[in-house]
Design an enzyme around this catalytic site. Structure first.
Site, short mmCIF file in Angstrom:
data_model
loop_
_atom_site.label_atom_id
_atom_site.label_comp_id
_atom_site.label_asym_id
_atom_site.label_seq_id
_atom_site.Cartn_x
_atom_site.Cartn_y
_atom_site.Cartn_z
N ASN A 1 -51.68 87.81 -89.58
CA ASN A 1 -50.73 87.86 -90.20
C ASN A 1 -51.17 86.29 -91.05
O ASN A 1 -50.26 86.01 -91.40
CB ASN A 1 -49.98 86.65 -88.53
CG ASN A 1 -50.20 85.57 -87.84
OD1 ASN A 1 -51.80 85.68 -88.07
ND2 ASN A 1 -49.54 84.81 -87.80
N ASP B 1 -56.17 86.82 -83.60
CA ASP B 1 -55.15 86.35 -82.67
C ASP B 1 -55.07 87.30 -82.26
O ASP B 1 -56.03 88.41 -82.45
CB ASP B 1 -54.20 86.05 -83.81
CG ASP B 1 -54.00 86.58 -84.99
OD1 ASP B 1 -54.32 88.48 -84.28
OD2 ASP B 1 -53.60 86.42 -85.91
N ASP C 1 -57.69 88.31 -88.05
CA ASP C 1 -56.23 87.56 -88.80
C ASP C 1 -55.22 88.71 -88.70
O ASP C 1 -55.64 89.56 -89.66
CB ASP C 1 -56.14 86.43 -89.70
CG ASP C 1 -55.11 85.34 -89.29
OD1 ASP C 1 -54.06 85.66 -89.17
OD2 ASP C 1 -54.92 84.80 -91.19
N ASP D 1 -60.99 84.17 -69.90
CA ASP D 1 -61.94 83.08 -69.51
C ASP D 1 -61.33 81.35 -68.40
O ASP D 1 -59.31 81.49 -69.61
CB ASP D 1 -62.26 81.91 -70.83
CG ASP D 1 -63.34 81.02 -70.95
OD1 ASP D 1 -63.63 80.72 -69.73
OD2 ASP D 1 -64.21 81.46 -71.81
N HIS E 1 -70.59 81.31 -78.15
CA HIS E 1 -69.22 80.81 -79.06
C HIS E 1 -70.23 79.02 -78.22
O HIS E 1 -69.60 78.49 -79.07
CB HIS E 1 -67.47 81.05 -78.35
CG HIS E 1 -68.13 79.49 -76.48
ND1 HIS E 1 -68.21 80.33 -76.65
CD2 HIS E 1 -67.48 79.13 -76.95
CE1 HIS E 1 -67.90 79.94 -74.54
NE2 HIS E 1 -67.55 78.28 -74.93
N ASP E 2 -70.86 78.55 -78.06
CA ASP E 2 -71.76 77.71 -77.72
C ASP E 2 -72.76 77.07 -79.37
O ASP E 2 -73.53 76.13 -78.46
CB ASP E 2 -71.05 76.78 -76.22
CG ASP E 2 -70.31 76.55 -75.83
OD1 ASP E 2 -69.22 76.83 -76.60
OD2 ASP E 2 -69.82 76.50 -74.65
N ASP F 1 -65.87 79.21 -66.46
CA ASP F 1 -65.97 77.94 -67.16
C ASP F 1 -66.93 76.99 -66.55
O ASP F 1 -65.94 76.35 -65.55
CB ASP F 1 -64.72 77.49 -68.48
CG ASP F 1 -65.50 76.45 -69.13
OD1 ASP F 1 -65.68 76.67 -69.78
OD2 ASP F 1 -65.13 75.39 -68.95
N ASP G 1 -51.83 83.50 -91.84
CA ASP G 1 -52.32 82.15 -91.07
C ASP G 1 -54.22 81.05 -90.66
O ASP G 1 -54.15 80.77 -90.78
CB ASP G 1 -51.82 81.14 -89.55
CG ASP G 1 -52.60 82.00 -88.77
OD1 ASP G 1 -52.90 82.28 -89.14
OD2 ASP G 1 -51.77 81.67 -87.43
N GLU H 1 -70.79 80.57 -65.10
CA GLU H 1 -70.62 80.16 -66.24
C GLU H 1 -71.61 78.41 -65.35
O GLU H 1 -71.17 77.53 -64.51
CB GLU H 1 -69.84 78.65 -67.32
CG GLU H 1 -70.98 78.55 -68.14
CD GLU H 1 -70.35 77.26 -69.19
OE1 GLU H 1 -70.86 77.16 -70.21
OE2 GLU H 1 -69.79 77.13 -69.01
#
Ligand code: TEU
Ligand code: CA
Length: 544
Positions: free
Chosen positions: A29, A35, A27, A104, A321-322, A205, A31, A247
């Site tokens: 910034n 990013d 990150d 992606d 990521h899954d 995907d 928040d 995928e």
């Protein structure tokens, strides 16, 4: 194509790809959400690791119902991640470091907030109506009993048109209708637009779900799938030197040969999961846990290695990521975390295919065991409600979530032992794994015994020795209950990989490799005879 040109255009055969899940990477910034500028700030880290390309999970405009896998504008960046200019800068800065950016592409569905869908739902006559999959009906009587992946029925009623739309994932992810040629054309134009911006390739995907036929309850591998893929490839990818990876949960070896045919008519490679689902109860869901059938795992790898040799191309991965973290899943995230993380890396990176490293895997990052309030993933939250309603006990449901939640992969990248693991100066969108003080990049980069350095070496070997990309595969000791051993051979060299997949010292019946075999890498400092393999010991030898 002459041989040299062919070799260059297939650069991805000796490449290693690193996957970034942008909201959890870095990150810039404060928040609390990762990013693009955060990624730019870590390019030197990636260059040091040595990877050839980065697969970025979606950064396009999205209401984030499924963390960006619900896109509302394919040609803009979500403000949460930055701007189009940031994206262009990322492509440029990565390029300077010889890193290509792979985007992606979510082409099976869009967000319901995409203007196509906003139009489509207005009336049956609207020009965008047919971009989605509709069935006539009466409110309350569903077209059929198909279910959506994230809970509930696969059909949603829209009163304005008195029809149901079809969605394989959440209600906010309406399925696109690939039967419509105008939709397909818009998709190709969008892809060519990104290609012109200099991206190095695309990950597609759930690509095997685009040719659905809900009336026949067909989701994966619909009859027109490969027709669509060939058209897509011809109209986009083949016009540039791109890597493309599809995928495909439902791929078999025969299907994979179509996807990744060396004639380049569809994609560069397939990303299939046959090895991944083995530790679940057969015919049940991933939440129904079962031990890993190790012999089966070996059989699956051996079958894919031989089946695609010379006929197609596979991805090699343990994580994305899954999926839960591999060291917690098939390794040991306690006493032997470092050894087992390296063993899993050595085993995978010696195989034929293109290896993928999912962010944090190169540090041996582990699963988490959070309270339900600390989870963020739509799939996990639905599952929790659904199973409690079905009468499962809370303990049982939490056990499944701890083992399998997608959030295991989505906790912030552990950069340092500072606040929030150096991921953000604000409040992270999801809690940091409390073990970041021990497990972090700061501690591992520069330490030649670290998991990071092991990955770094493996990446270099693939670039240096052609046998990694070319060699054929032979499984050794297929019946051994603890040892995963194999050779890879081409005209000039022979690679031997021997791994103890267990936490015990085991006897290995292989002969001691002769003097021509050099130990390229191992995961124990003190050498020992091959006949005795220590817990999770792994060795890779090369003769060349
Ligand atoms: O995942 C494909 C998919 O089938 C997932 O539902 C998968 O089965 C699940 O995560 C495992 O439990 C892709 C993306 O990788 C995933 O992040 C998206 O949520 C999904 O497509 C929808 O776009
Ligand atoms: Ca941010």
């Amino acid at each position: 194509m002459d041989k040299e040109k062919e070799r260059q255009s297939q650069w991805w055969k000796s490449a290693v790809i690193y996957q970034i899940y942008p909201r959890s990477f870095a990150d810039s910034n404060g928040d609390g959400i990762g990013d693009l500028r955060g990624i730019i700030s870590k390019l030197d880290y990636l260059e040091n690791l040595g990877i050839d390309a980065v697969w970025l999970s979606p950064v396009c405009k999205s209401p984030q119902d499924d963390n960006g896998y619900d896109i509302s504008d394919y040609q803009d960046i979500d403000p949460m991640f930055g701007t189009l200019e940031d994206m262009e800068e990322l492509i440029r800065e990565a390029g300077k470091r010889h890193i290509r950016i792979i985007m992606d592409l979510v082409l099976n569905h869009s967000s319901d907030e995409h203007h196509w869908f906003q139009e489509a739902r207005k009336s049956r006559e609207n020009p965008y109506h047919d971009y989605y999959v509709w069935r006539d009906g009466v409110e309350g009587i569903l077209p059929n009993d198909m279910r959506a992946a994230f809970g509930g029925p696969a059909w949603e009623w829209v009163p304005e048109v008195r029809q149901y739309y079809f969605h394989q994932f959440s209600v906010k992810q309406p399925d696109l209708n690939w039967e419509n040629p105008r939709l397909r054309r818009e998709i190709y134009d969008m892809i060519n637009w990104w290609t012109a911006k200099g991206v190095g390739g695309f990950r597609l995907d759930v690509i095997d779900q685009i040719a659905k036929e809900p009336d026949k309850k067909i989701t994966n591998n619909g009859p027109r799938l490969h027709e669509y893929l060939r058209e897509l490839s011809r109209e986009t990818f083949q016009k540039a030197d791109l890597v493309t990876v599809g995928e495909a949960w439902g791929a078999t070896i025969e299907l994979a040969k179509l996807y990744s045919n060396p004639d380049n008519s569809e994609l560069s490679m397939v990303f299939q999961f046959e090895h991944i689902g083995l530790d679940q109860v057969e015919g049940k869901e991933k939440w129904d846990l079962a031990p890993l059938p190790f012999l089966k795992l070996k059989e699956v790898f051996a079958r894919w290695q031989s089946g695609l040799h010379g006929k197609g191309w596979n991805s090699l991965f343990w994580n994305n990521h899954d999926l839960p973290r591999i060291v917690s899943r098939w390794g040991n995230d306690g006493e032997y975390r470092v050894e087992s993380a390296k063993m899993l890396a050595i085993l995978l990176h010696g195989l034929q295919g293109t290896p993928y490293i999912y962010q944090g895997e190169e540090l041996g990052m582990t699963n988490v065991q959070y309270e339900i309030e600390e989870y963020r993933d739509i799939e996990t939250l639905h599952l929790y409600e659904e199973r409690l309603e079905k009468g499962y006990s809370r303990e049982e449901v939490m056990r499944s979530i701890h083992a399998r939640s997608r959030d295991n992969a989505r906790t912030p990248m552990q950069w340092s032992d500072g606040d929030n693991a150096g991921f953000t100066e604000g409040e992270p969108w999801i809690k940091v794994n409390p073990n970041y003080r021990q497990i972090n990049a700061g501690r591992q980069v520069g330490d030649e015994d670290s998991v990071f350095s092991c990955y770094r070496n493996l990446i270099r070997f693939r670039r240096e020795y052609p046998v990694f990309a070319r060699g054929d595969f032979q499984m050794l000791l297929p019946e051994d209950e603890s040892i995963f051993a194999y050779t890879r051979e081409d005209e000039d060299s022979r690679l031997l990989v021997v791994c103890n997949f267990s936490g015990r010292t085991v006897h290995c019946p292989l002969e001691e490799p002769d003097d021509s075999m050099r130990l390229l890498i191992g995961n124990y400092r003190e050498k020992g005879p091959i006949s005795t393999l220590r817990p999770y010991e792994a060795r890779m030898y090369l003769n060349s």
